[in-house]
Design an enzyme around this catalytic site. Structure first.
Site, PDB file in Angstrom:
ATOM      1  N   LYS A   1      -7.214   3.202  -2.505  1.00 45.14           N
ATOM      2  CA  LYS A   1      -7.463   3.187  -1.067  1.00 45.14           C
ATOM      3  C   LYS A   1      -8.050   4.339  -0.553  1.00 45.14           C
ATOM      4  O   LYS A   1      -7.504   5.370  -1.034  1.00 45.14           O
ATOM      5  CB  LYS A   1      -6.485   2.466  -0.358  1.00 45.14           C
ATOM      6  CG  LYS A   1      -6.539   2.442   0.999  1.00 45.14           C
ATOM      7  CD  LYS A   1      -5.015   1.557   1.585  1.00 45.14           C
ATOM      8  CE  LYS A   1      -5.214   1.951   3.133  1.00 45.14           C
ATOM      9  NZ  LYS A   1      -3.901   1.150   3.612  1.00 45.14           N
TER      10      LYS A   1
ATOM     11  N   ASP B   1       0.944  -1.334  -0.168  1.00 49.31           N
ATOM     12  CA  ASP B   1       0.098  -0.033  -0.064  1.00 49.31           C
ATOM     13  C   ASP B   1       0.951   1.342  -0.097  1.00 49.31           C
ATOM     14  O   ASP B   1       1.856   1.265   0.770  1.00 49.31           O
ATOM     15  CB  ASP B   1      -0.771  -0.013   1.322  1.00 49.31           C
ATOM     16  CG  ASP B   1      -2.172  -1.037   1.201  1.00 49.31           C
ATOM     17  OD1 ASP B   1      -2.070  -1.975   0.424  1.00 49.31           O
ATOM     18  OD2 ASP B   1      -2.885  -0.880   2.128  1.00 49.31           O
TER      19      ASP B   1
ATOM     20  N   LYS C   1     -10.183  -0.422  -1.706  1.00 49.61           N
ATOM     21  CA  LYS C   1      -9.824  -0.566  -0.318  1.00 49.61           C
ATOM     22  C   LYS C   1     -10.604   0.574   0.654  1.00 49.61           C
ATOM     23  O   LYS C   1     -10.080   1.542   0.491  1.00 49.61           O
ATOM     24  CB  LYS C   1      -8.410  -0.946  -0.119  1.00 49.61           C
ATOM     25  CG  LYS C   1      -8.371  -1.201   1.517  1.00 49.61           C
ATOM     26  CD  LYS C   1      -6.859  -1.511   1.665  1.00 49.61           C
ATOM     27  CE  LYS C   1      -6.751  -1.647   3.156  1.00 49.61           C
ATOM     28  NZ  LYS C   1      -5.037  -2.027   3.559  1.00 49.61           N
TER      29      LYS C   1
END
Length: 219
Positions: free
Chosen positions: A151, A89, A183
């Site tokens: 995300k 990430d 996400k």
């Protein structure tokens, strides 16, 4: 809806200890979570604890500000993968995004994805700091850069709202036809929130409240 399979059991606080990470992984195994999301320093430890299980190891780079030079981010990414991370990430270059330098944003994502190769790369947009138009443009830069997920949040923005359903819905509508995941992360604490975010388009949930979410008696 099997919520556990959506959850990345998360521990990113700066004071996290090895003992807490060990407990996090053990809980992920016990409850059948998708994986754990931890700081890079604990990737090797978590990988060893999770050995022989289906729990994935997720870690963060260029975190939490998104302000590294790209070469630093690439070194971090390579190290994390070498240590055993399954997914990465990263935080989008927020300064470049705010300036409208979408080439820089896209190029950074592309370079990071090249290091990740077949490992999933998720790009954190930090939606609390963006307008809806910026969220759309950030999502499109992630598509162009070859990211696998967008995300919502780092969880580090003071007074930030994190995973809002309207943000998740906007992100999903922008990327879903391009085969990307979404996400949701930041402030997800209840089963109701988790289900609402999935219905809005989230395909993964980052939360430190995973045990409570999958335990109905705690709702």
């Amino acid at each position: 809806m099997e919520l556990a399979k959506y959850i990345e059991h998360t521990l990113l606080k700066p004071t996290a200890t090895a003992e807490e990470v060990e407990k996090l992984v053990e809980e992920a195994v016990k409850y059948g979570f998708f994986g754990v999301c931890i700081n890079p320093v604990y990737v090797r430890l978590a990988k060893n604890i999770a050995k022989g299980t289906n729990v994935k190891i997720v870690t963060v780079v260029n975190f939490p500000l998104g302000a590294n030079v790209i070469d630093t981010t690439l070194v971090q990414t390579h190290q994390a993968l070498s240590d055993g991370a399954d997914e990465i990430d990263t935080v989008i270059n927020l300064g470049a995004l705010k300036e409208g330098d979408y080439k820089k944003v896209t190029d950074d994502i592309k370079a990071t994805k090249n290091i990740c190769s077949n490992n999933n790369l998720k790009v954190i947009l930090e939606t609390d700091l963006l307008t809806n138009d910026e969220i759309k443009k950030a999502c499109l830069a992630c598509v162009s850069g070859g990211a696998d997920f967008v995300k919502t949040s780092t969880g580090f923005v003071k007074n930030g709202l994190g995973a809002r359903t309207d943000f998740v819905r906007l992100m999903a509508q922008t990327v879903e036809r391009r085969g990307m995941g979404v996400k949701a992360s930041g402030g997800i604490k209840t089963r109701f929130q988790a289900k609402e975010l999935i219905e809005a388009g989230a395909t993964r949930l980052g939360t430190s409240s995973g045990v409570a979410i999958v335990s109905p008696q705690k709702q």
